[in-house]
Design a protein around this motif. Structure first.
Motif, mmCIF file in Angstrom:
data_model
loop_
_atom_site.group_PDB
_atom_site.id
_atom_site.type_symbol
_atom_site.label_atom_id
_atom_site.label_comp_id
_atom_site.label_asym_id
_atom_site.label_seq_id
_atom_site.Cartn_x
_atom_site.Cartn_y
_atom_site.Cartn_z
ATOM 1 N N GLY A 114 39.850 53.047 46.350
ATOM 2 C CA GLY A 114 40.551 51.790 46.582
ATOM 3 C C GLY A 114 41.719 51.616 45.627
ATOM 4 O O GLY A 114 42.017 52.487 44.813
ATOM 5 N N PHE A 115 42.371 50.478 45.737
ATOM 6 C CA PHE A 115 43.592 50.206 44.980
ATOM 7 C C PHE A 115 43.368 49.244 43.822
ATOM 8 O O PHE A 115 44.323 48.781 43.216
ATOM 9 C CB PHE A 115 44.668 49.650 45.923
ATOM 10 N N GLY A 116 42.127 48.937 43.525
ATOM 11 C CA GLY A 116 41.821 48.014 42.441
ATOM 12 C C GLY A 116 41.717 46.581 42.932
ATOM 13 O O GLY A 116 42.181 46.245 44.017
ATOM 14 N N GLN A 136 35.058 39.353 49.828
ATOM 15 C CA GLN A 136 36.215 39.762 50.624
ATOM 16 C C GLN A 136 37.035 40.805 49.870
ATOM 17 O O GLN A 136 37.435 41.821 50.440
ATOM 18 C CB GLN A 136 37.097 38.553 50.944
ATOM 19 N N VAL A 137 37.279 40.554 48.604
ATOM 20 C CA VAL A 137 38.071 41.475 47.781
ATOM 21 C C VAL A 137 37.336 42.800 47.607
ATOM 22 O O VAL A 137 37.929 43.875 47.745
ATOM 23 C CB VAL A 137 38.429 40.833 46.426
ATOM 24 N N HIS A 138 36.048 42.740 47.324
ATOM 25 C CA HIS A 138 35.267 43.970 47.156
ATOM 26 C C HIS A 138 35.288 44.800 48.442
ATOM 27 O O HIS A 138 35.467 46.032 48.404
ATOM 28 C CB HIS A 138 33.829 43.632 46.748
ATOM 29 N N SER A 139 35.131 44.130 49.564
ATOM 30 C CA SER A 139 35.168 44.827 50.849
ATOM 31 C C SER A 139 36.524 45.485 51.085
ATOM 32 O O SER A 139 36.603 46.634 51.532
ATOM 33 C CB SER A 139 34.859 43.833 51.974
ATOM 34 N N ALA A 140 37.599 44.768 50.779
ATOM 35 C CA ALA A 140 38.944 45.337 50.947
ATOM 36 C C ALA A 140 39.148 46.531 50.029
ATOM 37 O O ALA A 140 39.789 47.518 50.410
ATOM 38 C CB ALA A 140 40.007 44.268 50.677
ATOM 39 N N GLU A 141 38.599 46.449 48.839
ATOM 40 C CA GLU A 141 38.743 47.555 47.888
ATOM 41 C C GLU A 141 38.049 48.819 48.418
ATOM 42 O O GLU A 141 38.544 49.925 48.233
ATOM 43 C CB GLU A 141 38.157 47.152 46.538
#
Length: 132
Positions: free
Chosen positions: A111-113, A95-100
């Motif tokens: 992305g924002f890290g 989920q985090v990787h996708s958001a990044e």
């Protein structure tokens, strides 16, 4: 040659010729079918104005550049991000990787890290798809 054919089709359709089909709004059945397909894919429905405002405020608190003056785009990205939350409910790293990858801006094309991406996922989950 394929480019020329495509260009010719594009210019004819956009020139307003009599052969161009007029755009029409989706029927109620078509709209329902789209909403059903989005729900099945885990894409949340469009939020109401109050929820959208809270979501945009949450993103702005993380980093104003996430919204970057384009709240509709931030909502669209968030609704699609809901599909990751839906499809990988225990996959926080995914989920985090996708958001990044999904939440980018001109000054943050990569992305924002991870830390901010994790906060974005929480905002998306809280405001756009809390039932997932």
């Amino acid at each position: 040659m394929a480019c020329r054919a495509l260009t010719a089709c594009t210019s004819t359709a956009s020139s307003g010729s009599a052969d161009a089909a007029p755009a029409k709004a989706p029927t109620a059945n078509e709209s329902k079918a789209i909403a059903d397909a989005e729900a099945a894919a885990g894409i949340s429905p469009k939020p109401d104005a109050t929820t959208q405002a809270k979501y945009i405020q949450a993103l702005t608190r993380i980093d104003a550049e996430i919204v970057n003056g384009k709240p509709d785009k931030a909502v669209s990205r968030g609704r699609i991000q809901c599909s990751m939350i839906h499809n990988f409910p225990k996959g926080k790293a995914k989920q985090v990787h996708s958001a990044e990858l999904r939440f980018i801006s001109p000054n943050h094309p990569g992305g924002f890290g991870k830390a901010k991406a994790a906060q974005i996922v929480e905002a998306v989950h809280t405001y756009l798809c809390p039932k997932f």
